[in-house]
Design a protein around this motif. Structure first.
Motif: not given
Length: 283
Positions: A55, A140, A199
């Motif tokens: 992350f 996200a 992502l």
């Protein structure tokens, strides 16, 4: 349709970033796809090469995308502020080619896989099975879309950006530094593109040419949603993803990308201002 939602979130990030740059700066940003690829490669570098926390690595990739975008605007675009659109386009095409070839030189042409901390066992909801990674990507992307909307509508920077979009000269007379707004706009749009690449990089693989199709899709989303509409870009991203998944599922996977562009052609024929735009606005 679960895959369509996940892709739609990242497509929306691409579209929102590009519609901000096109709407406020009136710049055709051919580097948008390469900033998407840059985000993917930075995520790979931090997570799989330096072995950072997953992350934290994604966050660092997004921040570097913002920094790179700000540098591009400050070094290249600010010098081209009063140039004609043809000259600006040539400069941006050159920047696109330079970034892509630099990535090819550094990383090579073989796809890179990004390590993830998520379990291999999928999440099962009803009769739908989806990987935990894809759930994280959707979450996200949704948070980033909401954060961008809040920035544009609730912050002083967002108000200044909307004022510059509506009338640059009047905004300057009211004390807004349009040069700073342009830098912030390009940096924000670049960060959103890098976020989409960071992502989706773990979902697929990262390659130097991954930005080519992403750039085309970003332009398609802006056309679909309407220039200057953040909500339109977000919805356009999900519509494009749904069209691709339906085309792949009911016709052939080879027509996945073609189906989305069929929709774009239809929109240009019957509603060239986009499906969701209402007048000239950023919002």
């Amino acid at each position: 349709m679960a895959n369509a939602l996940i892709l739609g979130g990242t497509y929306a990030l691409l579209g929102i970033g590009l519609t901000l740059i096109l709407g406020i700066m009136k710049v055709v940003n051919f580097t948008h796809g390469e900033l998407y690829a840059f985000g993917g490669f930075m995520a790979y570098f931090f997570v799989s090469v330096l072995h950072w926390n997953f992350f934290l690595g994604l966050a660092a990739a997004i921040v570097l995308g913002i920094v790179l975008g700000g540098c591009i605007e400050r070094v290249l675009l600010r010098r081209m502020r009063d140039a004609d659109i043809d000259s600006t386009m040539i400069v941006m095409i050159g920047c696109w080619i330079a970034i892509q070839n630099l990535e090819l030189l550094i990383w090579g042409g073989v796809g890179k896989a990004i390590d993830t901390p998520f379990p291999a066992e999928p999440l099962v909801i009803g009769g739908v099975s989806v990987s935990w990674l894809r759930v994280f990507v959707l979450g996200a992307a949704t948070l980033l879309i909401l954060a961008t909307w809040l920035l544009i509508h609730k912050s002083r920077l967002g108000k200044a950006m909307r004022a510059t979009f509506q009338d640059r000269d009047t905004a300057a007379l009211m004390g807004i530094s349009t040069n700073s707004i342009y830098t912030a706009t390009f940096a924000l749009g670049s960060g959103l593109a890098a976020a989409a690449g960071a992502l989706l990089g773990p979902v697929f693989v990262v390659t130097p040419t991954m930005g080519n199709l992403a750039s085309l899709k970003a332009f398609a989303i802006v056309i679909l949603g309407g220039l200057g509409s953040i909500q339109g870009a977000a919805l356009g991203g999900f519509i494009l993803a749904c069209a691709e998944e339906l085309g792949a599922g009911y016709i052939s996977s080879g027509y996945r990308d073609a189906m989305g562009f069929v929709i774009i052609i239809l929109v240009l024929m019957f509603k060239p201002t986009g499906l969701f735009v209402r007048g000239e606005r950023i919002g």
